[in-house]
Write an enzyme that holds these catalytic residues in place. Structure first.
Site, PDB file in Angstrom:
ATOM      1  N   CYS A 148      31.749  26.399  32.498  1.00  0.00           N
ATOM      2  CA  CYS A 148      33.089  26.904  32.146  1.00  0.00           C
ATOM      3  C   CYS A 148      33.033  27.745  30.888  1.00  0.00           C
ATOM      4  O   CYS A 148      32.479  27.337  29.882  1.00  0.00           O
ATOM      5  CB  CYS A 148      34.037  25.744  31.824  1.00  0.00           C
ATOM      6  SG  CYS A 148      34.362  24.683  33.171  1.00  0.00           S
ATOM      7  N   GLU A 194      31.202  37.278  38.326  1.00  0.00           N
ATOM      8  CA  GLU A 194      30.325  36.147  38.566  1.00  0.00           C
ATOM      9  C   GLU A 194      31.026  35.127  39.437  1.00  0.00           C
ATOM     10  O   GLU A 194      32.233  34.918  39.342  1.00  0.00           O
ATOM     11  CB  GLU A 194      29.933  35.523  37.236  1.00  0.00           C
ATOM     12  CG  GLU A 194      29.164  36.528  36.422  1.00  0.00           C
ATOM     13  CD  GLU A 194      28.451  35.936  35.248  1.00  0.00           C
ATOM     14  OE1 GLU A 194      28.855  34.862  34.781  1.00  0.00           O
ATOM     15  OE2 GLU A 194      27.475  36.555  34.812  1.00  0.00           O
TER      16      GLU A 194
HETATM   17  N1  SAH Z   1      41.506  31.758  33.228  1.00  0.00           N
HETATM   18  C1  SAH Z   1      41.760  30.490  33.762  1.00  0.00           C
HETATM   19  C2  SAH Z   1      40.635  29.982  34.648  1.00  0.00           C
HETATM   20  C3  SAH Z   1      39.225  30.233  34.192  1.00  0.00           C
HETATM   21  S1  SAH Z   1      38.665  29.355  32.802  1.00  0.00           S
HETATM   22  C4  SAH Z   1      42.043  29.479  32.673  1.00  0.00           C
HETATM   23  O1  SAH Z   1      41.800  29.785  31.519  1.00  0.00           O
HETATM   24  O2  SAH Z   1      42.551  28.412  32.984  1.00  0.00           O
HETATM   25  C5  SAH Z   1      38.390  27.729  33.468  1.00  0.00           C
HETATM   26  C6  SAH Z   1      38.396  26.627  32.413  1.00  0.00           C
HETATM   27  O3  SAH Z   1      37.291  26.786  31.508  1.00  0.00           O
HETATM   28  C7  SAH Z   1      39.652  26.640  31.530  1.00  0.00           C
HETATM   29  O4  SAH Z   1      40.224  25.357  31.492  1.00  0.00           O
HETATM   30  C8  SAH Z   1      39.129  27.017  30.165  1.00  0.00           C
HETATM   31  O5  SAH Z   1      39.931  26.447  29.157  1.00  0.00           O
HETATM   32  C9  SAH Z   1      37.732  26.469  30.201  1.00  0.00           C
HETATM   33  N2  SAH Z   1      36.812  27.099  29.252  1.00  0.00           N
HETATM   34  C10 SAH Z   1      36.811  28.375  28.824  1.00  0.00           C
HETATM   35  N3  SAH Z   1      35.803  28.561  27.928  1.00  0.00           N
HETATM   36  C11 SAH Z   1      35.164  27.378  27.806  1.00  0.00           C
HETATM   37  C12 SAH Z   1      34.029  26.953  27.033  1.00  0.00           C
HETATM   38  N4  SAH Z   1      33.361  27.783  26.256  1.00  0.00           N
HETATM   39  N5  SAH Z   1      33.644  25.669  27.151  1.00  0.00           N
HETATM   40  C13 SAH Z   1      34.303  24.824  28.000  1.00  0.00           C
HETATM   41  N6  SAH Z   1      35.347  25.180  28.757  1.00  0.00           N
HETATM   42  C14 SAH Z   1      35.800  26.439  28.650  1.00  0.00           C
END
Ligand code: SAH
Ligand code: SF4
Length: 415
Positions: A407, A97
């Site tokens: 996110c 995605e």
């Molecule tokens: N794998 C990398 C980048 C992708 S995730 C990482 O984890 O940093 C991007 C951001 O989304 C990260 O900061 C992660 O903590 C956040 N994230 C993941 N799941 C989420 C959720 N359910 N709600 C809000 N943020 C989330």
């Protein structure tokens, strides 16, 4: 770890590799430049579309099974807030995605540059004036950033183009959120992508291809419009480090994105953070902190058992920032888990000596994930504890929640 399938895709090749390829095929060097222009700048989808190349070279490339590797947009989902979530498929049928946010989510600033500060104005407004579920249209009326520049404003009022596809009004500060792997192995407990496990790494060309497919879909002219890239889609970029970094160099050198408009987020792969600091060309760095101490972080991010909070903060402290740059910590607020005032005070103690800002993200819910969203008051309180202690803290607006584009919601949901 399953890697990218063996294939020759031109989108993965640097200028030097393209030159070697055309020379191997008995063609003059300038053909490499023609190829690079056609694939990276003009976003041609197939060799047949490249009129500058002689038919003989096209057929040689075809004989050798060399393709551009332009990915296919399999589906588009349009949010009420203008965000578009794309399902993008590659040659072997795997898909990821990619998300287009017409106004960014304001999470990509962070270097203290003029662009960064403008974006942070947006944070401040959303942090103080609106709850997390306010529609973007409410916010738009107050932050029409394009209107600061009459030329941009004029363009923003033009109807959107995009081949009759669902496209939101054209904005000058769109952001593309790009995936780096099919699925993710890191297993953060709050993230829907984690439920997929990891299928394979993406090649550099597959990472670049996502950006080109979305730019093409929106008919973006990069020299006239400002577009940011965040490597915050599916996957952990630092567990696909070589391909990710190659994609960054291609985006800078061939496609024409300034590195200052790119941000990569990592869950905290400490040795790669150190490598990343040594790169000559690199995006800005964001680290998903998500908890103030090992005990809480181990519960939400099991990777903490490999690199604990102190090791992570140590890498952050020693990270060689460029002039006017600062590091970003992301912090997903999970109700009753890591969102208490004492957690905010602990974060302050731990990041105080790091030149950073903190992006607060209220948890985006999803099926199969057992956390809940914090109350907005709680988010504001967390933010004020940080800001009153001198740590810049911003609340990230959720984008495209209704279409599972926010996110942590990227799971190849198809409805
Ligand atoms: N794998 C990398 C980048 C992708 S995730 C990482 O984890 O940093 C991007 C951001 O989304 C990260 O900061 C992660 O903590 C956040 N994230 C993941 N799941 C989420 C959720 N359910 N709600 C809000 N943020 C989330
Ligand atoms: Fe992977 Fe990032 Fe999701 Fe963690 S938050 S599972 S690292 S995509």
């Amino acid at each position: 770890m399953p890697d990218t399938p063996a294939q020759t895709e031109l989108l993965s090749l640097s200028n030097q590799e393209l030159t070697e390829l055309v020379q191997k095929l008995g063609e003059p060097r300038f053909r490499a430049k023609q190829l690079a222009d056609a694939i990276f700048r003009q976003r041609r989808e197939s060799l047949a579309d490249i009129s500058t190349l002689p038919a003989s070279l096209k057929s040689r490339l075809a004989q050798e099974d060399i393709r551009i590797g332009f990915p296919k947009i399999e589906a588009r989902f349009q949010s009420v807030d203008g965000t578009v979530r794309y399902l993008i498929a590659f040659a072997d049928g795997q898909s990821v995605e990619t998300v287009w946010m017409p106004e960014g989510d304001f999470g990509e600033a962070g270097d203290g540059s003029e662009a960064g500060e403008e974006e942070e104005d947006g944070y401040r407004l959303s942090a103080t004036g609106f709850g997390p579920d306010h529609r973007v249209s409410d916010i738009d009326s107050k932050i029409d950033l394009g209107d600061r520049d009459p030329k941009l404003a004029q363009r923003n009022r033009k109807p959107a183009t995009g081949g009759g596809k669902p496209v939101a009004a054209r904005r000058s500060r769109a952001t593309i959120c790009v995936s780096s792997q099919v699925g993710c192995a890191v297993n953060c407990q709050f993230c829907l992508t984690a439920l997929l496990g990891v299928k394979r790494n993406l090649s550099a060309g597959e990472i670049v291809g996502q950006v080109l497919a979305v730019l093409r879909d929106h008919s973006v002219e990069l020299d006239r419009e400002r577009v940011n890239i965040v490597f915050m889609g599916m996957g952990e970029p630092f567990l696909n480090y070589e391909n990710f970094m190659k994609a960054v160099r291609l985006l800078v050198q061939e496609v024409g994105f300034p590195e200052s408009r790119m941000t990569v987020s990592t869950s905290g792969i400490v040795p790669r953070i150190i490598d990343f600091g040594r790169e000559a060309i690199r995006p800005k760095l964001a680290i998903s902190l998500n908890a103030p101490n090992d005990e809480i972080r181990e519960g939400v991010m099991p990777i903490t058992r490999k690199w604990n909070v102190e090791a992570l903060l140590d890498a952050a402290r020693n990270f060689p920032l460029r002039p006017r740059e600062r590091l970003t910590f992301e912090y997903v607020l999970l109700a009753g888990v890591n969102d208490a005032p004492e957690h905010a005070r602990e974060v302050v103690r731990r990041v105080r000596n790091i030149h950073c800002k903190v992006n607060l993200i209220a948890f985006n819910p999803g099926p199969g994930v057992a956390y809940t969203m914090p109350e907005h008051e709680r988010v504001l309180e967390f933010q004020s504890i940080l800001t009153e202690s001198g740590i810049a803290a911003f609340i990230r607006r959720p984008r495209g929640r209704d279409i599972y584009a926010a996110c942590g919601q990227l799971k190849r949901t198809v409805a």
